[in-house]
Design a protein around this motif. Sequence first.
Motif, PDB file in Angstrom:
ATOM      1  N   ALA A  12      -4.224   0.360   0.399  1.00 32.09           N
ATOM      2  CA  ALA A  12      -5.239   1.398   0.602  1.00 32.09           C
ATOM      3  C   ALA A  12      -4.799   2.747   0.036  1.00 32.09           C
ATOM      4  N   GLY A  13      -3.627   2.799  -0.583  1.00 34.42           N
ATOM      5  CA  GLY A  13      -3.043   4.084  -0.963  1.00 34.42           C
ATOM      6  C   GLY A  13      -3.884   4.885  -1.934  1.00 34.42           C
ATOM      7  N   TRP A  14      -4.465   4.219  -2.947  1.00 36.29           N
ATOM      8  CA  TRP A  14      -5.217   4.963  -3.958  1.00 36.29           C
ATOM      9  C   TRP A  14      -6.504   5.537  -3.376  1.00 36.29           C
ATOM     10  N   VAL A  15      -7.184   4.776  -2.508  1.00 36.79           N
ATOM     11  CA  VAL A  15      -8.385   5.303  -1.849  1.00 36.79           C
ATOM     12  C   VAL A  15      -8.004   6.417  -0.878  1.00 36.79           C
ATOM     13  N   LEU A  16      -6.908   6.221  -0.131  1.00 38.54           N
ATOM     14  CA  LEU A  16      -6.483   7.248   0.816  1.00 38.54           C
ATOM     15  C   LEU A  16      -6.106   8.541   0.102  1.00 38.54           C
ATOM     16  N   GLY A 146     -13.272   3.876   6.492  1.00 39.86           N
ATOM     17  CA  GLY A 146     -12.729   3.523   7.802  1.00 39.86           C
ATOM     18  C   GLY A 146     -11.695   2.422   7.730  1.00 39.86           C
ATOM     19  N   ILE A 147     -11.955   1.401   6.911  1.00 38.31           N
ATOM     20  CA  ILE A 147     -10.985   0.306   6.750  1.00 38.31           C
ATOM     21  C   ILE A 147      -9.673   0.840   6.176  1.00 38.31           C
ATOM     22  N   CYS A 148      -9.787   1.706   5.155  1.00 40.83           N
ATOM     23  CA  CYS A 148      -8.575   2.282   4.555  1.00 40.83           C
ATOM     24  C   CYS A 148      -7.834   3.164   5.548  1.00 40.83           C
ATOM     25  N   ALA A 149      -8.579   3.891   6.378  1.00 41.80           N
ATOM     26  CA  ALA A 149      -7.926   4.724   7.393  1.00 41.80           C
ATOM     27  C   ALA A 149      -7.210   3.872   8.424  1.00 41.80           C
ATOM     28  N   MET A 150      -7.754   2.686   8.722  1.00 42.43           N
ATOM     29  CA  MET A 150      -7.041   1.777   9.623  1.00 42.43           C
ATOM     30  C   MET A 150      -5.725   1.316   9.004  1.00 42.43           C
ATOM     31  N   PHE A 151      -5.735   1.036   7.701  1.00 44.04           N
ATOM     32  CA  PHE A 151      -4.487   0.744   6.993  1.00 44.04           C
ATOM     33  C   PHE A 151      -3.519   1.925   7.117  1.00 44.04           C
ATOM     34  N   MET A 152      -4.059   3.136   7.028  1.00 47.83           N
ATOM     35  CA  MET A 152      -3.221   4.338   7.135  1.00 47.83           C
ATOM     36  C   MET A 152      -2.561   4.414   8.510  1.00 47.83           C
ATOM     37  N   LEU A 153      -3.330   4.131   9.546  1.00 48.70           N
ATOM     38  CA  LEU A 153      -2.776   4.178  10.897  1.00 48.70           C
ATOM     39  C   LEU A 153      -1.689   3.119  11.072  1.00 48.70           C
ATOM     40  N   VAL A 154      -1.915   1.923  10.514  1.00 47.22           N
ATOM     41  CA  VAL A 154      -0.890   0.872  10.569  1.00 47.22           C
ATOM     42  C   VAL A 154       0.366   1.316   9.828  1.00 47.22           C
ATOM     43  N   ALA A 155       0.170   1.935   8.649  1.00 48.49           N
ATOM     44  CA  ALA A 155       1.322   2.398   7.869  1.00 48.49           C
ATOM     45  C   ALA A 155       2.114   3.456   8.630  1.00 48.49           C
ATOM     46  N   LEU A 156       1.417   4.353   9.319  1.00 46.76           N
ATOM     47  CA  LEU A 156       2.108   5.405  10.067  1.00 46.76           C
ATOM     48  C   LEU A 156       2.915   4.815  11.220  1.00 46.76           C
ATOM     49  N   SER A 353       4.068   9.849  -3.158  1.00 45.83           N
ATOM     50  CA  SER A 353       5.476   9.451  -3.259  1.00 45.83           C
ATOM     51  C   SER A 353       5.672   8.006  -2.828  1.00 45.83           C
ATOM     52  N   GLY A 354       4.902   7.547  -1.838  1.00 45.64           N
ATOM     53  CA  GLY A 354       4.983   6.147  -1.447  1.00 45.64           C
ATOM     54  C   GLY A 354       4.523   5.213  -2.554  1.00 45.64           C
ATOM     55  N   LEU A 355       3.439   5.582  -3.246  1.00 46.87           N
ATOM     56  CA  LEU A 355       2.955   4.760  -4.353  1.00 46.87           C
ATOM     57  C   LEU A 355       3.961   4.720  -5.500  1.00 46.87           C
ATOM     58  N   VAL A 356       4.574   5.881  -5.801  1.00 46.70           N
ATOM     59  CA  VAL A 356       5.573   5.940  -6.858  1.00 46.70           C
ATOM     60  C   VAL A 356       6.798   5.104  -6.493  1.00 46.70           C
ATOM     61  N   LEU A 357       7.214   5.157  -5.234  1.00 45.99           N
ATOM     62  CA  LEU A 357       8.367   4.381  -4.787  1.00 45.99           C
ATOM     63  C   LEU A 357       8.160   2.887  -5.022  1.00 45.99           C
ATOM     64  N   TRP A 358       6.968   2.402  -4.701  1.00 41.74           N
ATOM     65  CA  TRP A 358       6.690   0.975  -4.874  1.00 41.74           C
ATOM     66  C   TRP A 358       6.857   0.579  -6.343  1.00 41.74           C
ATOM     67  N   LEU A 382      -2.860   2.776 -12.199  1.00 43.03           N
ATOM     68  CA  LEU A 382      -3.574   3.295 -11.035  1.00 43.03           C
ATOM     69  C   LEU A 382      -2.865   4.508 -10.451  1.00 43.03           C
ATOM     70  N   ASN A 383      -1.523   4.479 -10.439  1.00 45.16           N
ATOM     71  CA  ASN A 383      -0.783   5.631  -9.925  1.00 45.16           C
ATOM     72  C   ASN A 383      -1.057   6.891 -10.735  1.00 45.16           C
ATOM     73  N   LEU A 384      -0.885   6.801 -12.042  1.00 42.61           N
ATOM     74  CA  LEU A 384      -1.080   7.992 -12.867  1.00 42.61           C
ATOM     75  C   LEU A 384      -2.532   8.442 -12.845  1.00 42.61           C
ATOM     76  N   GLY A 385      -3.469   7.494 -13.003  1.00 41.10           N
ATOM     77  CA  GLY A 385      -4.872   7.862 -13.016  1.00 41.10           C
ATOM     78  C   GLY A 385      -5.348   8.467 -11.718  1.00 41.10           C
ATOM     79  N   THR A 386      -4.701   8.096 -10.615  1.00 42.68           N
ATOM     80  CA  THR A 386      -5.083   8.640  -9.306  1.00 42.68           C
ATOM     81  C   THR A 386      -4.324   9.922  -8.982  1.00 42.68           C
ATOM     82  N   ILE A 387      -2.997   9.886  -9.086  1.00 43.02           N
ATOM     83  CA  ILE A 387      -2.178  11.013  -8.637  1.00 43.02           C
ATOM     84  C   ILE A 387      -2.419  12.254  -9.485  1.00 43.02           C
ATOM     85  N   VAL A 388      -2.525  12.103 -10.795  1.00 42.11           N
ATOM     86  CA  VAL A 388      -2.765  13.250 -11.682  1.00 42.11           C
ATOM     87  C   VAL A 388      -4.213  13.275 -12.172  1.00 42.11           C
TER      88      VAL A 388
END
Length: 514
Positions: A12-16, A146-156, A353-358, A382-388
């Motif tokens: 869910a990182g790119w949507v988040l 909402g689904i992506c935010a649930m992934f976020m809560l699980v990740a936290l 930073s989490g996406l880059v680490l992966w 996806l990382n570059l197109g999203t982050i920058v």
Amino acid sequence: MAALHTWSGLLAGWVLYFVFVVGTASYFQISIDRWMSSDESLARPHERPLGNVELLNHAQDWLERHALGAQRWWIRLPDPTGFVGSRDALLGWQDAGPDGQWHSLRLDPFDGRLHPAGGEPGGKILRRMHYALHYLPQATGERLVGICAMFMLVALLSGIITHKKIFKEFFTFRPNKGQRSWLDAHNILGVLLLPFLLMITYSGFVFFLPEYMPLPFERIYRGDERAYYQEQGRSSPPTASGIAAPVVRLSNQPFAHLGPNEGPPTWIFLYNPGDSAGLIEVRRNRAATDLLMQPTGLYEAANGRALPSPMAKGPVSRIHDVFIELHVASFADPTLRWMLFASGIGGCAAIASGLVLWVLKRRQQALRAGQVGFGLRLAEVLNLGTIVGLPLAIAVYFWANRLLPEALAGRLEWQVHAMFIAWGLMFGHAALRERRQAWVEQLTLACPAYALLPLLNILTSDRHLGRSLPGGDWQLAGVDLTLLAFGGLFGLVALKLRRRWYGVVGEQRCEMLP
């Protein structure tokens, strides 16, 4: 837990990241609205606008002449400080019938003239993208977020368990160590912003609870919308009696003025105007010092008599309101709003930073195996197109606001189209160029894309730094100064990467970067 933290964050990182970027910008929605608006009345911060009494009189006179047979009226009074507020006043009505069409007009706060309401202002569009994305039905967008935010809560939560030495890691940062440095930065941001991230994620669920959890909602209320509104302290539309009755003069009623410990009346709804069963509902801004203040009042439309509220809020509804206020921060003064904005930027950095680490970890493994697979290459794009690429596309959104012709049909929609077209081009660029060149080139392009916006503002409007700074209009000046700051930040990062990748460092060290 480590695997759960990694994969829930990645999927869910790119949507988040998108949600966090546009959501962080919406902390200054009103400032962005003013910067992007072509309405010159917004450029008169020191001119005295009409008061609520005059605006209510203008609005009611027009509605009584043109919309007396409507099933409801609504009037929004100016509120330049609130989260959903504006310097403008709006009025609207809904035609009679079960599928009555909605209409709205803008009431100039300085002379009371009526103008077409037009589309949503720029900042409000970004805020809507924050919870409903774009080009999708609203319910679909809300549930995907909402689904992506649930992934976020699980990740936290899994991250808290995984990093058991959480306080030690907060004080540990080893620069120039490649993957180790990225992990340290990710850990520090996660620990520093953990209260904010938990609050903003959980409160987001509460905001759209019926959309995110429709089955429990349906089971509890059995489809009875009236019961839900009553529990939330809001009125449900009454049934018309068919007996004609005049509408009380709104501006003469006590609810049109400030009372003890009350905010200004921001919204006034009138159901069944011209009917003896007409009902007036008033919603006030919550005071900054009292998040639990009851925001509504009910009155008979024929005589203005206050009605006892049969729907006093219970503990659950009051707690619900606290979470909503924490999420939108309508109570925040400028200092706190900037702190929340900085926290939002930090949240974007933590996700990035989490996406880059992966990618870094998998790239090392792929290089040892002698082959970079399609999945890894896709994640890099996806990382570059999203982050920058996303921030660069938002800069294009601002450029389109200034450069598209005023007479262009669907001009507001084309501003958004320009943003997403630019974003798509950034993904294409990331896919076609060598990864290090693509990072440097997009960061280099983002620098002038932001830094030149204040100059474009000088050339295309009279609401620029040359006037806003001497006039003390920090709401407008803050937008230009923030754009300059982001331009400088992107330029510094581009310069650092260019020196590291194309300077004296070796190829092995280069591979440790994104």
